[in-house]
Scaffold this motif. Structure first.
Motif: not given
Length: 323
Positions: A151-166, A259-271
């Motif tokens: 569960d290492e936080r992504l900023y401490r890796t070299h991997r892609r990080i999707l859109f997020h806030c701190d 994750l409820d279906p509407l939430a999944r669709k909302a996240l996908d559409a936002w992205e």
């Protein structure tokens, strides 16, 4: 200084009345295509400002106190005061981000760079703890080979990080070393994305104004593996958003969490909107660049990168509250 719990409470005190009935717009609603042409979001430190910053570091070093015990008075920056005020306005009331170039990281040792960054942070706001361990100055580099759990936080890796806030009003990143390939910083106006989603799919925009479970990214067996967060809050005038595509979606790794279906669709559409090239803005942070980003009106991402083992990518990070 804010402790971690106090930092979280301050950030998530976001009033919410109801979903906006029309586009929010305003100074925080920009597109990457428009900003890429203007360049108004970039500034360069003047020589007298750099000299003042270096003198302030020498003064603070001579005091011999830990950075956490220093005050604004211990780190005087009269020549930078007007610029700091302008940056605060841009972050709190304007487009929500600033890129400042010219910090003398090549002339500083790492401890001096850390102290200079900390002192500038004091001029901008109140630093806060970035994790439960109370770290006030973060180091963004690839530590994935040393990760103690999956569960290492992504900023401490070299991997892609999707859109997020701190979970802080403003996150600041000072680049000490960049990667030879990748590691591009990507910013998007959360107001612009929400307005686009509202016009296209009001029911999905409405779902983002209701709580979703956020993955706490704690090791297996830890208490409170998820926590409810409302992604978008509207107080009648201002839209404040907290988006974390990776951690909203990864809640499903916990038994019994779906994750409820509407939430999944909302996240996908936002992205999908945020990933449109004309909507977001890409920038490559170079040594000496300081990026300041509001976590209320701007959402950020990062591409994956390939390091130079002899000189690995390294950014310093501050969380600041605009109080």
């Amino acid at each position: 200084m804010y402790g971690f719990a106090q930092q979280l409470r301050h950030y998530f005190e976001r009033p919410h009345v109801a979903m906006p009935s029309a586009r929010v717009g305003g100074a925080a609603a920009w597109t990457g295509a428009a900003l890429a042409k203007s360049g108004a979001w970039r500034e360069e430190l003047a020589e007298d400002q750099i000299a003042e910053l270096m003198q302030a570091v020498d003064r603070a070093t001579a005091l011999g106190r830990p950075a956490s015990e220093l005050t604004r008075g211990d780190f005087p920056l009269p020549k930078l005061a007007a610029a700091a005020k302008r940056w605060r306005v841009a972050l709190g009331e304007g487009r929500g981000f600033v890129l400042v170039r010219g910090f003398p990281v090549a002339r500083w040792s790492q401890p001096q760079a850390e102290l200079g960054f900390w002192g500038l942070g004091l001029a901008l706001g109140m630093p806060g703890a970035q994790n439960a361990e109370g770290d006030l100055l973060g180091h963004v580099s690839d530590l994935s080979a040393q990760a103690e759990h999956p569960d290492e936080r992504l900023y401490r890796t070299h991997r892609r990080i999707l859109f997020h806030c701190d979970a802080t009003d403003v996150v600041g990143l000072l680049c000490l070393r960049s990667a030879p390939e990748g590691g591009i910083s990507r910013l998007v106006s959360s107001v612009t994305v929400f307005d686009e989603l509202l016009a296209r799919s009001p029911e999905l925009a409405a779902r983002l104004c209701e709580p979703m479970l956020l993955d706490s990214r704690l090791p297996a067996g830890a208490p409170h593996p998820t926590t409810p967060v409302r992604p978008c809050c509207f107080d009648g005038e201002r839209l404040r958003s907290f988006m974390h595509l990776d951690y909203f979606r990864s809640t499903e790794r916990h038994p019994g969490t779906v994750l409820d279906p509407l939430a999944r669709k909302a996240l996908d559409a936002w992205e999908a909107i945020a990933e449109r090239p004309e909507i977001h803005l890409d920038m490559q942070l170079e040594p000496g660049d300081l990026q300041l980003v509001s976590n209320h009106g701007v959402v950020h991402a990062r591409t994956s990168y390939v390091d130079d083992p002899a000189s690995p990518r390294h950014l310093l990070r501050l969380w600041l509250s605009l109080v």
